[in-house]
Design a protein around this motif. Structure first.
Motif, PDB file in Angstrom:
ATOM      1  N   MET A  41       0.846  -1.042  -0.263  1.00 58.42           N
ATOM      2  CA  MET A  41      -0.171   0.003   0.034  1.00 58.42           C
ATOM      3  C   MET A  41       0.997   1.341  -0.093  1.00 58.42           C
ATOM      4  SD  MET A  41      -3.000  -1.507  -0.025  1.00 58.42           S
ATOM      5  CE  MET A  41      -4.210  -0.319   0.299  1.00 58.42           C
ATOM      6  N   ASN A  60      -8.100   3.713   4.664  1.00 53.88           N
ATOM      7  CA  ASN A  60      -8.426   2.242   3.882  1.00 53.88           C
ATOM      8  C   ASN A  60      -8.784   1.402   4.835  1.00 53.88           C
ATOM      9  OD1 ASN A  60      -7.692   4.203   1.978  1.00 53.88           O
ATOM     10  ND2 ASN A  60      -5.549   3.399   1.609  1.00 53.88           N
ATOM     11  N   TRP A 240      -1.535  -6.758   3.559  1.00 50.38           N
ATOM     12  CA  TRP A 240      -0.755  -5.608   3.238  1.00 50.38           C
ATOM     13  C   TRP A 240       0.684  -5.831   3.925  1.00 50.38           C
ATOM     14  CZ3 TRP A 240      -4.600  -1.251   5.089  1.00 50.38           C
ATOM     15  CH2 TRP A 240      -5.822  -1.386   4.308  1.00 50.38           C
ATOM     16  N   GLU A 262      -0.212  -0.474  -4.877  1.00 45.94           N
ATOM     17  CA  GLU A 262      -1.282   0.388  -4.797  1.00 45.94           C
ATOM     18  C   GLU A 262      -0.727   1.709  -5.799  1.00 45.94           C
ATOM     19  OE1 GLU A 262      -3.621   3.643  -2.495  1.00 45.94           O
ATOM     20  OE2 GLU A 262      -2.366   2.180  -1.054  1.00 45.94           O
TER      21      GLU A 262
END
Length: 531
Positions: A41, A60, A240, A262
């Motif tokens: 991310m 998020n 993540w 991302e």
């Protein structure tokens, strides 16, 4: 009474299972029966309270674990999410909301109206649009187990727009016992009602966060659109993982060790453009505006002439070239609400952002600046990091004494809370970015609030701007809203409220066997499939 009703919802079926790819050494290996999606991310996850921070990675996280009462679809319309519907009193001053069936907490128990009321009361204290809304609210009350009401002093749909907005800060709904935590304290619970459950036992702050499909989640019937509609989860796990080095992440994606980056570092984009197993997606809606912020409480930027001198010295194009490089992926303008937003005026910015060093020197000479060092925070592992040295050089050429202090983004986030003098651990200028979904509205854009101690870091105190924001909230039509937004723009430039540094697009890279990503204002993992 006018009433909005929505169709009944149903349970989603189980997704098809697929073999999981092998993980990195730092990632625990899932069983072969699981479908795991591994993502890098935009920043590592280090905290878990999406109400007390504007950090996008925590936002998020919030969308994974929690849910919202309302959401905005791909066409910009407000839609019910946790709600069955709502009704409005004949005078337009009272909204009654009804929760839909099937909402449960991850740790058991039904979501109730009391949970929603407590969550709104916590959120409204810190959210900038919520703070404006609170000036019209006379009560937020439970009606029954599944219904609650919000009463206003004026007829306005502001309550719907505030509860539906996608970002900074979304009105996530939490259990009442959690939501009653004072805003001065971070919550410690991760008990939500959203489409994923947080695997707290696998969480390593700053390194790894794991989310498991919530098999008890009841999605809406409507197709996913923007952040509205059915949140159908097709993978068993989302992981993540942190990779501070951008090249390491690119190589891991090329080798199939991760599934998604991302935000690709744009200078490394050519390494992925020829990869047949990688799909690149350009998003404007998830793009952002790089920004600078003065500390208004400390010299030298408690002096408006010093702020104006700095704005005149800075060169947007040079900074965007340092951050982004390829001009196809950035644009510059002096509009605080965005170059192509609903309120695109750049009024008042005409003298600024062109690198006028001589003009900056003249303004600085008129100010009370005495050569004291200003502290410019330089995040070495964050998106704006490359532009900060360019900013420092421009300020030095204009006559400022610049102490550029390099540190990681987590340290910047801690340091920016300090109101101490620059020489005693404080700061003078910081940089960050805001998503384009956040900056287009004078009420919700956190950096436009100028209410002193309640404002975002830097703590500007300009009552004239606050009066205009309150006026904007009550605008009778689009023309009046446009006029007020332009007046706010002019004052923002006059006071140096915000330093717009330029806008950029976001490029996401994913393995070609991963599909279904929604082009929404927030990167979400429902609707995503991995073959």
């Amino acid at each position: 009474m006018t009433t909005l009703k929505c169709r009944p919802t149903r349970r989603a079926g189980l997704s098809l299972l697929a073999l999981a790819v092998s993980g990195l050494a730092l990632v625990a290996q899932p069983t072969l029966a699981e479908t795991t999606l591994t993502a890098v991310m935009e920043a590592p996850l280090r905290s878990l309270d999406p109400v007390i921070t504007t950090s996008y990675i925590v936002r998020n996280y919030g969308y994974m674990v929690y849910d919202t009462l309302l959401a905005v679809d791909a066409e910009g319309n407000v839609q019910p999410q946790m709600l069955e519907g709502w009704s409005v009193s004949d005078d337009g001053k009272s909204y009654t909301f009804t929760l839909r069936d099937g909402l449960t907490w991850h740790e058991g128990g039904a979501v109730t109206a009391a949970d929603a009321v407590a969550s709104i009361k916590r959120w409204i204290q810190l959210d900038k649009m919520g703070q404006v809304l609170s000036q019209f609210v006379t009560g937020i009350r439970v009606v029954d187990e599944a219904s609650f009401a919000i009463d206003l002093t004026v007829a306005s749909d502001l309550v719907l727009r505030a509860l539906a907005k996608p970002s900074s800060l979304p009105a996530f709904i939490m259990p009442a016992a959690v939501a009653e935590t004072p805003v001065s304290e971070a919550i410690t619970s991760s008990n939500g009602s959203g489409p994923f459950r947080f695997a707290a036992d696998e969480y390593n702050p700053g390194v790894r966060a794991v989310f498991l499909r919530n098999d008890t989640y009841v999605p809406r019937d409507e197709p996913a659109s923007g952040l509205a509609g059915g949140k159908l989860v097709h993978v068993d796990r989302v992981e993540w993982v942190a990779m501070p080095d951008a090249m390491t992440a690119v190589n891991a994606l090329r080798n199939g060790e991760i599934d998604l980056i991302e935000q690709v570092a744009l200078d490394l984009l050519p390494l992925l453009e020829g990869e047949s197993d990688v799909t690149l997606s350009t998003s404007v809606i998830r793009g952002g505006q790089s920004e600078g912020r003065f500390n208004f409480t400390q010299p030298p930027f408690n002096d408006p002439l010093a702020r104006q001198a700095a704005l005149m010295a800075l060169d947007q194009t040079a900074m965007m070239q340092a951050q982004v490089g390829n001009p196809d992926y950035f644009q510059t303008c002096g509009a605080v609400f965005g170059c192509a937003s609903q309120f695109p005026s750049d009024a008042g910015s005409e003298p600024y952002f062109k690198g006028d060093i001589e003009g900056a020197k003249a303004l600085l000479a008129q100010s009370g600046y005495k050569g004291e060092p200003l502290v410019l925070l330089h995040p070495t592992d964050f998106l704006t990091g490359p532009l900060v040295p360019v900013m420092a050089q421009s300020l030095r050429q204009a006559g400022f004494t610049v102490d550029m202090q390099s540190m990681d983004w987590q340290t910047v986030q801690t340091r920016r809370t300090s109101k101490a003098p620059a020489a005693e651990g404080g700061w003078s200028i910081l940089t960050t970015y805001s998503g384009l979904a956040d900056i287009g509205n004078p009420l919700s854009f956190m950096a436009i609030a100028a209410n002193g101690e309640k404002a975002w870091f830097g703590w500007p105190d300009f009552p004239a701007i606050e009066a205009l924001r309150l006026e904007f909230a009550q605008a009778a039509n689009a023309e009046e809203a446009q006029r007020i937004a332009t007046e706010i723009q002019k004052l923002a430039m006059q006071e140096g409220l915000l330093i717009p540094l330029g806008e950029f697009k976001v490029i996401t890279a994913a393995r070609s066997n991963v599909t279904g990503f929604l082009d929404s204002a927030v990167p979400v993992f429902w609707n995503v499939e991995k073959q």
